[in-house]
Design an enzyme around this catalytic site. Structure first.
Site, mmCIF file in Angstrom:
data_model
loop_
_atom_site.group_PDB
_atom_site.id
_atom_site.type_symbol
_atom_site.label_atom_id
_atom_site.label_comp_id
_atom_site.label_asym_id
_atom_site.label_seq_id
_atom_site.Cartn_x
_atom_site.Cartn_y
_atom_site.Cartn_z
ATOM 1 N N GLU A 103 9.976 1.038 10.495
ATOM 2 C CA GLU A 103 10.984 2.064 10.181
ATOM 3 C C GLU A 103 10.290 3.399 10.389
ATOM 4 O O GLU A 103 9.544 3.861 9.531
ATOM 5 C CB GLU A 103 11.456 1.918 8.724
ATOM 6 C CG GLU A 103 12.165 0.618 8.403
ATOM 7 C CD GLU A 103 13.589 0.585 8.939
ATOM 8 O OE1 GLU A 103 14.034 1.555 9.569
ATOM 9 O OE2 GLU A 103 14.253 -0.453 8.751
ATOM 10 N N CYS A 122 13.688 10.815 6.756
ATOM 11 C CA CYS A 122 13.698 10.398 8.164
ATOM 12 C C CYS A 122 15.091 10.495 8.769
ATOM 13 O O CYS A 122 15.226 10.680 9.973
ATOM 14 C CB CYS A 122 13.189 8.969 8.259
ATOM 15 S SG CYS A 122 14.096 7.873 7.169
ATOM 16 N N LYS A 152 0.859 -1.187 0.000
ATOM 17 C CA LYS A 152 0.000 0.000 0.000
ATOM 18 C C LYS A 152 0.896 1.238 0.000
ATOM 19 O O LYS A 152 1.481 1.591 1.016
ATOM 20 C CB LYS A 152 -0.901 0.060 1.244
ATOM 21 C CG LYS A 152 -1.969 1.141 1.090
ATOM 22 C CD LYS A 152 -2.296 1.886 2.373
ATOM 23 C CE LYS A 152 -1.426 3.056 2.655
ATOM 24 N NZ LYS A 152 -1.533 4.217 1.757
ATOM 25 N N GLU A 206 10.244 16.371 14.630
ATOM 26 C CA GLU A 206 10.824 16.257 13.295
ATOM 27 C C GLU A 206 10.281 17.417 12.453
ATOM 28 O O GLU A 206 9.072 17.508 12.266
ATOM 29 C CB GLU A 206 10.281 14.941 12.710
ATOM 30 C CG GLU A 206 11.253 14.048 12.072
ATOM 31 C CD GLU A 206 10.560 12.789 11.511
ATOM 32 O OE1 GLU A 206 9.394 12.494 11.807
ATOM 33 O OE2 GLU A 206 11.229 12.098 10.743
HETATM 34 P P1 NAP Z 1 2.512 8.330 7.910
HETATM 35 O O1 NAP Z 1 1.431 9.317 8.022
HETATM 36 O O2 NAP Z 1 2.767 7.433 9.051
HETATM 37 O O3 NAP Z 1 2.227 7.517 6.575
HETATM 38 C C1 NAP Z 1 3.032 6.439 6.154
HETATM 39 C C2 NAP Z 1 2.176 5.426 5.429
HETATM 40 O O4 NAP Z 1 1.184 4.936 6.338
HETATM 41 C C3 NAP Z 1 1.402 6.004 4.251
HETATM 42 O O5 NAP Z 1 1.252 5.017 3.257
HETATM 43 C C4 NAP Z 1 0.057 6.317 4.864
HETATM 44 O O6 NAP Z 1 -0.982 6.371 3.922
HETATM 45 C C5 NAP Z 1 -0.108 5.128 5.780
HETATM 46 N N1 NAP Z 1 -1.069 5.314 6.856
HETATM 47 C C6 NAP Z 1 -1.434 6.448 7.485
HETATM 48 N N2 NAP Z 1 -2.376 6.174 8.425
HETATM 49 C C7 NAP Z 1 -2.593 4.838 8.377
HETATM 50 C C8 NAP Z 1 -3.470 3.943 9.071
HETATM 51 N N3 NAP Z 1 -4.283 4.375 10.017
HETATM 52 N N4 NAP Z 1 -3.446 2.637 8.734
HETATM 53 C C9 NAP Z 1 -2.614 2.185 7.776
HETATM 54 N N5 NAP Z 1 -1.775 2.974 7.080
HETATM 55 C C10 NAP Z 1 -1.762 4.280 7.381
HETATM 56 O O7 NAP Z 1 3.916 9.009 7.599
HETATM 57 P P2 NAP Z 1 4.191 10.258 6.688
HETATM 58 O O8 NAP Z 1 4.029 11.477 7.492
HETATM 59 O O9 NAP Z 1 3.461 10.163 5.421
HETATM 60 O O10 NAP Z 1 5.727 9.989 6.370
HETATM 61 C C11 NAP Z 1 6.742 10.629 7.016
HETATM 62 C C12 NAP Z 1 7.200 9.853 8.247
HETATM 63 O O11 NAP Z 1 7.826 8.655 7.826
HETATM 64 C C13 NAP Z 1 8.242 10.612 9.029
HETATM 65 O O12 NAP Z 1 8.022 10.466 10.399
HETATM 66 C C14 NAP Z 1 9.528 9.933 8.611
HETATM 67 O O13 NAP Z 1 10.572 10.072 9.546
HETATM 68 C C15 NAP Z 1 9.089 8.524 8.463
HETATM 69 N N6 NAP Z 1 10.030 7.796 7.611
HETATM 70 C C16 NAP Z 1 10.797 6.824 8.186
HETATM 71 C C17 NAP Z 1 11.726 6.148 7.412
HETATM 72 C C18 NAP Z 1 12.591 5.073 8.011
HETATM 73 O O14 NAP Z 1 13.162 4.282 7.234
HETATM 74 N N7 NAP Z 1 12.743 5.001 9.313
HETATM 75 C C19 NAP Z 1 11.843 6.442 6.053
HETATM 76 C C20 NAP Z 1 11.036 7.441 5.509
HETATM 77 C C21 NAP Z 1 10.128 8.103 6.306
HETATM 78 P P3 NAP Z 1 -1.382 7.740 3.185
HETATM 79 O O15 NAP Z 1 -0.119 8.465 2.840
HETATM 80 O O16 NAP Z 1 -2.115 7.250 2.009
HETATM 81 O O17 NAP Z 1 -2.193 8.522 4.154
#
Ligand code: NAP
Length: 482
Positions: free
Chosen positions: A253, A287, A178, A384
């Protein structure tokens, strides 16, 4: 988006077939221009279950395919990514915003995992263990866990999928992905290539739609034996809680709050170059991005001046345009958060050495910003920022730097610059982070383990450890051999 490329697909990929869906569709917009990139089907639990069923049906044949054959397909996918790098980069820049050169770099980075695990597929070795009596033998087999569900964010829409799928597929698992609804086209382009190079139907599936129902179907399914998630700590915790009902294996992650420490004995040219890459790549939306820059008192003013000069050379604009080095933020909420961090810092006494607010282009463009006089009471210290903002904290000694660096609930990446060999050992050992860059602003390579500590999650992607998360260990006890 106008592209004749077979890679641009406005349909989900389930069981080897493209599904346009008969219901509502999600509009994907270009963050630089606001224009429509395209539409994808807004699928839910039923279609996700269909994809899981397809992956479960494909699993027995896929896992028994010789590892070398799985590796050949992964290698073919690796080559396909490089062959189509220009189209893939154009799709990525249109939906995600990063400059084309960075998008190409991400495709190469994603492809490197496919090649690495194409090779690793053949090296899943078991063990023989001396038994407790002379007529017993014990063998250890490593077997694929089964169907893997992967949920990925928008900031690296190709590489974060490749980083999960490559080890999963190499291990003999089948996958249901997804992608973020903000950047589904890079994932669908990968699916088109997987189809093109001949992955069997059901091995590689991509479901587009709202995260809630898709995530719910994935976490509640008994057929999904493993969930691999990259994203925020908040959503990671939620998905882990939901996965307890079926006791799935989980890799998380999650978010970071990386310190970047510059000691007075550092090579400042190297430190500035490393920081520019770590801080401003992808407009600061990574991240592992430097979030808190700790600079030793003696060099603080000189460092601030030099950093402001270097960051002042960044060219902000639409990533499709030649010469642009920093693109827009992903959406309005991101702009609001980043500007909120700048305002909060300024209202508490920080001063901009560069930028300090929205960019003149408006929209989702934020001016590259360097803030001085930053203290640990400001929001930039604990959250962040995920934007092109470099807040400079002042420290006096090594202990103080380490204490500030470690004073966060997350522990993904940390960086420090010094030329003192004894300090190098001390600091590397005391930093509570999964990845440490010593005189290096980058920590992400296919041969190195990528992952965090504390609330940055667990599990490792890449490296010789990267397949462990997709393998079960089975002990086979053989008795009465005499
Ligand atoms: P996010 O809101 O957690 O979204 C990540 C993924 O989860 C997206 O596909 C999102 O879908 C999905 N999602 C959101 N709510 C969900 C739910 N209730 N059930 C299932 N899936 C759900 O994160 P983001 O803000 O888009 O991304 C940035 C974050 O990712 C930052 O905190 C960054 O540090 C972290 N990150 C970590 C790494 C690592 O390797 N550690 C790498 C890159 C990013 P939708 O986008 O379709 O809403």
């Amino acid at each position: 988006m106008r592209t004749g490329s077979f890679l641009f697909r406005e349909a989900a990929f389930i069981g080897g077939a493209w599904h346009s869906g008969s219901g509502p569709r999600i509009e994907v917009r270009n963050p630089a221009t606001g224009g429509t990139v395209g539409h994808v089907p807004d699928l839910g639990g039923a279609e996700t279950n269909q994809a899981i069923a397809a992956a479960a049906a494909a699993f027995p044949a896929w896992r028994t395919l010789p590892a070398g054959k799985r590796g050949e397909l992964l290698n073919a996918l690796h080559l396909a990514l490089l062959t189509h790098i220009d189209d893939l980069a154009a799709i990525m820049t249109a939906e995600q915003g990063k400059p084309l050169a960075e998008a190409r770099g991400e495709i190469q980075y994603g492809a490197s995992f496919l090649k690495w695990f194409a090779e690793e597929a053949r090296r899943v070795y078991g063990d023989t263990i001396p038994g407790p009596t002379s007529d017993r033998r014990i063998l250890v087999f490593k077997e694929p866990v089964g169907v893997v569900a992967a949920i990925t964010p928008w900031n690296f829409p190709n590489a974060l999928i490749a980083r999960k799928c490559a080890p999963a597929l190499a291990a003999g698992c089948t996958v249901v992905i997804k992608p973020s609804e903000l950047t589904p086209f890079s994932a669908l382009a990968l699916a088109a290539l997987a189809e093109e190079v001949g992955f069997p139907p059901g091995v590689f599936n991509v479901v587009t739609g709202q995260p809630g129902p898709i995530g719910e179907a994935m976490t509640s399914s008994r057929d999904v034996r493993k969930l691999s998630f990259t994203g925020s700590t908040r959503v990671g915790k939620l998905l882990m809680r939901r996965s307890t009902e079926t006791l799935k294996r989980v890799t998380l992650e999650l978010g970071g709050n990386a310190p970047f420490i510059v000691f007075a004995d550092a090579d400042l040219d190297q430190a500035i170059a490393g920081l520019m890459m770590s801080k401003f790549r992808n407009a600061g939306q990574a991240c592992v991005c430097a979030n808190r820059i700790l600079v030793q008192d003696e060099i603080y003013d000189e460092f601030a001046e030099r950093l402001a000069r270097a960051a002042g050379l960044l060219v902000v604009g639409d990533g499709m345009r030649a010469g642009v080095t920093i693109g827009p933020l992903i959406n309005d909420a991101a702009v609001e958060k980043v500007l909120g961090h700048i305002d909060d810092a300024r209202s508490r006494g920080a001063r901009p050495a560069l930028g300090g607010g929205a960019h003149v282009l408006g929209g989702r463009f934020v001016a590259p910003t360097v803030l001085t006089g930053v203290t640990t009471s400001m929001r930039v210290a604990s959250e962040e920022t995920f934007g092109p903002v470099a807040p400079l904290f002042r420290f006096h000694g090594e202990d103080e730097a380490i204490e500030i660096a470690n004073s966060t609930r997350v522990g993904l990446a940390a960086y420090f610059y010094t030329q003192d060999i004894r300090r190098s050992w001390r600091v590397a050992e005391r930093l509570e982070f999964g990845m440490v860059g010593l005189n290096s602003g980058s920590v992400s390579f296919e041969m190195a383990p990528f992952g965090g500590m504390k609330e940055s999650g667990f599990g490792r992607e890449g490296s010789k450890y990267g397949m462990d998360d997709y393998l079960n260990i089975k002990a086979v006890h053989i008795g009465h051999i005499n």
